[in-house]
Every structure is written in C-alpha cells, then in structure tokens.
Design a protein around this motif. Structure first.
Motif, PDB file in Angstrom:
ATOM      1  N   PRO A 171      -9.928 -70.281   4.186  1.00  0.00           N
ATOM      2  CA  PRO A 171      -9.829 -68.639   4.289  1.00  0.00           C
ATOM      3  C   PRO A 171     -11.456 -68.787   4.711  1.00  0.00           C
ATOM      4  O   PRO A 171     -12.196 -69.233   4.870  1.00  0.00           O
ATOM      5  CB  PRO A 171     -10.530 -68.110   3.310  1.00  0.00           C
ATOM      6  CG  PRO A 171     -11.025 -69.590   2.363  1.00  0.00           C
ATOM      7  CD  PRO A 171      -9.932 -70.423   3.216  1.00  0.00           C
ATOM      8  N   ALA A 172     -11.923 -68.137   6.526  1.00  0.00           N
ATOM      9  CA  ALA A 172     -12.902 -67.864   7.670  1.00  0.00           C
ATOM     10  C   ALA A 172     -12.879 -66.911   7.928  1.00  0.00           C
ATOM     11  O   ALA A 172     -12.511 -66.143   8.421  1.00  0.00           O
ATOM     12  CB  ALA A 172     -12.365 -68.935   8.550  1.00  0.00           C
ATOM     13  N   ARG A 173     -14.894 -67.047   7.769  1.00  0.00           N
ATOM     14  CA  ARG A 173     -15.104 -65.829   8.400  1.00  0.00           C
ATOM     15  C   ARG A 173     -16.329 -66.278   8.844  1.00  0.00           C
ATOM     16  O   ARG A 173     -17.001 -66.732   8.735  1.00  0.00           O
ATOM     17  CB  ARG A 173     -15.757 -64.589   7.018  1.00  0.00           C
ATOM     18  CG  ARG A 173     -16.195 -63.627   7.745  1.00  0.00           C
ATOM     19  CD  ARG A 173     -16.723 -62.375   6.713  1.00  0.00           C
ATOM     20  NE  ARG A 173     -17.175 -60.976   6.929  1.00  0.00           N
ATOM     21  CZ  ARG A 173     -16.791 -59.895   7.744  1.00  0.00           C
ATOM     22  NH1 ARG A 173     -15.174 -59.641   8.282  1.00  0.00           N
ATOM     23  NH2 ARG A 173     -17.845 -59.207   7.933  1.00  0.00           N
ATOM     24  N   ASP A 174     -16.239 -66.080  10.418  1.00  0.00           N
ATOM     25  CA  ASP A 174     -17.452 -66.245  11.173  1.00  0.00           C
ATOM     26  C   ASP A 174     -18.248 -67.365  10.539  1.00  0.00           C
ATOM     27  O   ASP A 174     -19.593 -68.064  10.498  1.00  0.00           O
ATOM     28  CB  ASP A 174     -19.173 -65.209  11.023  1.00  0.00           C
ATOM     29  CG  ASP A 174     -18.389 -63.519  11.326  1.00  0.00           C
ATOM     30  OD1 ASP A 174     -17.478 -64.056  12.346  1.00  0.00           O
ATOM     31  OD2 ASP A 174     -19.333 -62.965  10.569  1.00  0.00           O
ATOM     32  N   GLU A 175     -17.146 -68.510  10.806  1.00  0.00           N
ATOM     33  CA  GLU A 175     -17.803 -69.624  10.817  1.00  0.00           C
ATOM     34  C   GLU A 175     -17.302 -71.174  12.382  1.00  0.00           C
ATOM     35  O   GLU A 175     -17.230 -71.597  12.056  1.00  0.00           O
ATOM     36  CB  GLU A 175     -16.041 -70.520  10.023  1.00  0.00           C
ATOM     37  CG  GLU A 175     -16.454 -69.382   8.502  1.00  0.00           C
ATOM     38  CD  GLU A 175     -17.384 -70.234   7.896  1.00  0.00           C
ATOM     39  OE1 GLU A 175     -18.584 -70.947   7.738  1.00  0.00           O
ATOM     40  OE2 GLU A 175     -17.497 -69.917   6.400  1.00  0.00           O
ATOM     41  N   ALA A 176     -17.495 -70.137  13.312  1.00  0.00           N
ATOM     42  CA  ALA A 176     -17.891 -71.022  14.278  1.00  0.00           C
ATOM     43  C   ALA A 176     -17.902 -72.797  14.432  1.00  0.00           C
ATOM     44  O   ALA A 176     -18.614 -73.184  15.363  1.00  0.00           O
ATOM     45  CB  ALA A 176     -17.632 -70.248  15.603  1.00  0.00           C
ATOM     46  N   ALA A 177     -19.325 -71.770  14.081  1.00  0.00           N
ATOM     47  CA  ALA A 177     -20.849 -73.051  13.681  1.00  0.00           C
ATOM     48  C   ALA A 177     -20.214 -74.734  13.063  1.00  0.00           C
ATOM     49  O   ALA A 177     -20.056 -75.670  13.722  1.00  0.00           O
ATOM     50  CB  ALA A 177     -21.884 -73.091  13.261  1.00  0.00           C
ATOM     51  N   VAL A 178     -19.608 -74.125  12.262  1.00  0.00           N
ATOM     52  CA  VAL A 178     -19.055 -75.592  11.446  1.00  0.00           C
ATOM     53  C   VAL A 178     -18.130 -75.903  11.733  1.00  0.00           C
ATOM     54  O   VAL A 178     -17.804 -76.849  10.918  1.00  0.00           O
ATOM     55  CB  VAL A 178     -19.819 -75.082   9.238  1.00  0.00           C
ATOM     56  CG1 VAL A 178     -20.806 -74.762   9.197  1.00  0.00           C
ATOM     57  CG2 VAL A 178     -18.752 -74.150   9.223  1.00  0.00           C
TER      58      VAL A 178
END
Length: 411
Positions: free
Chosen positions: A58-65
């Motif tokens: 699951p991923a929400r606003d995870e572009a940085a990591v």
C-alpha cells in the motif's frame, strides 16, 4: 515547608522509589526478557517446492522513498513464483507513475500498479488499499502474501528467508520489525526507545509461544506484528477475514496478529537483520507525529487507561532520576540508592537495543528523558483526539473504533 512536612515528602519519595525498583526487577526478570535483542528469524530449512507469493504494497504519497525501496522488492532472489502489487492509495505526488517507471528500469519480479479509489466509511486508507491488493492477488492463488510498506527496503534473500521460516516453524504469520533509520540527533534519541517500548508492551518471546487457546500460558495470548514486513499465509488470512475484520484499525499490524491468533493461527515476530526502513524522521516534529497519531488509539481511547499509562511511565521512568536528585539534595542515602539502582537496571536493559542500532552506549542513562517525551506525545495524542484531529495521517482522520462498531451495528 516545615521540617516534619519535608521529612514526610522524603519518606514518600523513598517508598515510591522502592516501588519503582521493584517494578524494574519485575520487568527485568518476568516480562519475557523483552530487553534482549536476540529474537531473529527462527531456524529454517528451504523447501524443495517453493510456494507462490504475492507482495502487496500500500502506498500513499511515497514518491520520496520509493526509489530506495521498490527496486529491492523487484530484485528479490526467490526460486518460486512471486509478483508485486503496488496499490496507489490516492497519491498526489505521482507515486503510481514512479512505480511503473522504476519497474521499467529494474528487471525482476513483475509489478502491477492499481488504485482502489477512496476508502468507504469504516475503513482506514491503508487497509482499503491492502484489501484491493489481496483481491488482485487472490486471482493468482498464492500460498503466501507479503504485506510490506512502501518505505521498507529488503535484502535480496528476504522473501526466501521469510517463506522458509514460516514453512519450517509452521507459522501463519512471520513478521520482522524493520530496522528504522537512525541518523539525526532526534532519531538517535527516540527511535531505539520506540522499538524498546514496543517490545516491552509485546515481548517477542511471548508472541511466538503457541496457539491461542492451547492452554500453554499467558504467552500464547500475546499477539503483535510489525506492519512494515508481514508474511501471511493466504488461507490464514481467509480464516481471520483479513483485512475486513480489522478494517477500522489504526494500529493495523497488532490487530492483524490478534485476528490470526484468535482463529488458532501461529504468529512470530522478531527484529530484522536485513529489512530496513528508508523513511527519514530528521526533526522531533516528525517523530512526534509518528507516535502521537496512534498512541491514544493504542490505549483504546480510554481516559482511565491514559491516566494509568501516565502514572506508570512516571513511576517506572521518571521516579528513579527524581529519587537520586532528592536523595542527594537531602542527604538521604537510602532514597538516592534506591533511585540509582532502578536507574541502573533501566539503563542496563536498554543497552542491547542501543547495540542493535549501533548507537553510543552513553545514551542509555538518557532513557528517562526520552520516556518523558513519549509521555508528552501520548497526552498530546489524547488532546488531538478530543479536538477531532486524532489518528490523522496524510490528510485523513479516523474515527474511534467504538464509533465504527456502533455504526456497523446500526447498519
């Protein structure tokens, strides 16, 4: 203050410091040796026929990591059939597109990116995404599901080690607490203590003690998992109705373990060696938010439990240094000695966690200060809850579990 009144105060401090020392001796010897850090993946043998696995992220606003974590999943050296499902939970930073780009750049396991839309009432966003990912995975009929967060990086042999451990030990859940990042000053002060406190609440040795209801003692009733890395047997997930049965849970990893153990499943939890969180928490504010968003939920939103927790934290962590100061100021050697002994036991139990995180051992005596920070974070969590801002994460605020339950009964 009169001499008699001051003598009474010192007497009370002495008695309380003796109680604190007794509490620390009990924690040292009778709390599942929670302070030890040697609970790692159990003995395992690789199977002749490797079961299929679907990885749900699951991923929400995870572009940085994501660039530091997703390639490690795609590069898993797994002899059986495995694929990755990244579920984009309404991201606004291009998480889904970045995941597809990373898959094009890195050869390895096949990746599917999907989005479930906004969660309906009664669901947390993460568990709604997990439900969608498990639904897609079931079409592949996997034997295992690996639920892992978008900020978790896995060593190339992580998946095969998890599957081997589950098969060898007969576990329905094998979970590893990822090694969190410890680089900034506040991370060094707060993060090892976070894992230490978690282990104190849920001693790892008790979690793997047996099946619920097997009559093998209190250890069998203790259940917890670490949401960053949870290998779950697919048929156990169906029996426990994961994630539907825990759809409202803010602390979803503990709720998952309880649900599986409640249906007779076996759960194992330990510290990871080569599973790492890449998410930074450089400021105290970042760590404060991480803890306070769910601390009051951990206490079941109960003011009496909150009051007991605050008193317990004060007795166990704050009384020892206070007793040393009062004893030194008044010349009461007994008071100072009791406080020093409790403080020494406290620091001694913290040393293994500092070693695990490769931190300087002089941080051990500072544990009372860190505990005081956690006390404030817990109180702040309750305050934010009653202001209507509790259990908030990435733009969402979740209702109390009892409110969700009442809504479900009314429906």
């Amino acid at each position: 203050m009169s001499a008699d009144a001051w003598t009474s105060v010192v007497t009370v401090v002495t008695l309380v410091s003796a109680l604190s020392l007794a509490a620390w001796l009990w924690l040292l010897l009778a709390r599942g040796f929670f302070w030890r850090t040697d609970v790692r993946l159990p003995a395992r043998e690789e199977p002749d026929d490797w079961p299929s696995v679907c990885v749900v992220v699951p991923a929400r606003d995870e572009a940085a990591v994501l660039p530091a974590s997703l390639p490690s999943l795609l590069a898993q050296d797994y002899p059986g059939r495995a694929e990755v499902f990244l579920i984009d939970d309404g991201s606004t930073d291009g998480t889904g597109g970045l995941a597809c780009e990373l898959a094009r750049r890195h050869e390895g396991l096949p990746l599917t990116v999907a989005s479930p839309g906004e969660p309906p009432a009664g669901w947390t966003g993460k568990l709604w995404a997990v439900r969608h990912g498990i639904g897609l995975a079931r079409a592949r009929e996997p034997e295992y599901l690996l639920l892992t967060d978008a900020d978790i990086a896995h060593a190339p042999d992580s998946l095969r080690a998890l599957v081997s451990a589950a098969g060898t030990g007969g576990f329905d859940v094998v979970s590893q607490m990822a090694r969190l990042r410890v680089e900034s000053v506040w991370e060094r002060l707060v993060v090892p203590a976070f894992v230490y406190f978690f282990a104190q609440l849920y001693p790892f040795r008790w979690i793997g003690g047996g099946r619920a209801g097997s009559g093998r003692g209190r250890a069998t009733r203790t259940a917890a998992a670490a949401g960053g890395c949870v290998l779950l047997r697919a048929d156990a997930a169906e029996r426990a109705r994961i994630p539907d049965a825990i759809r409202h849970a803010v602390i979803d990893d503990v709720a998952l373990a309880r649900a599986v153990k409640g249906t007779g499943g076996r759960v194992w939890l330990g510290l990871a060696d080569r599973v790492d969180s890449v998410r930074p928490y450089p400021r105290l504010h970042d760590l404060w938010r991480m803890v306070s968003r769910s601390a009051y939920a951990q206490l079941r939103h109960n003011p009496l439990v909150l009051a007991g927790t605050v008193l317990g934290l004060a007795l166990v962590y704050l009384v020892p240094p206070a007793a040393v100061l009062v004893g030194a100021a008044t010349g009461q050697g007994t008071t100072a000695a009791l406080g020093a002994a409790a403080w020494l036991v406290m620091a001694g139990t913290y040393l293994p966690m500092l070693r695990y995180y490769r931190q300087p051992l002089w941080l051990a005596p500072l544990l009372p200060f860190t505990a005081f920070l956690y006390l404030l974070m817990t109180v702040d969590s309750a305050v934010q809850h009653y202001r209507g801002r509790g259990a908030a994460w990435k733009g969402r605020t979740y209702a109390r579990p009892d409110a969700v339950a009442e809504e479900g009964r009314a429906g």
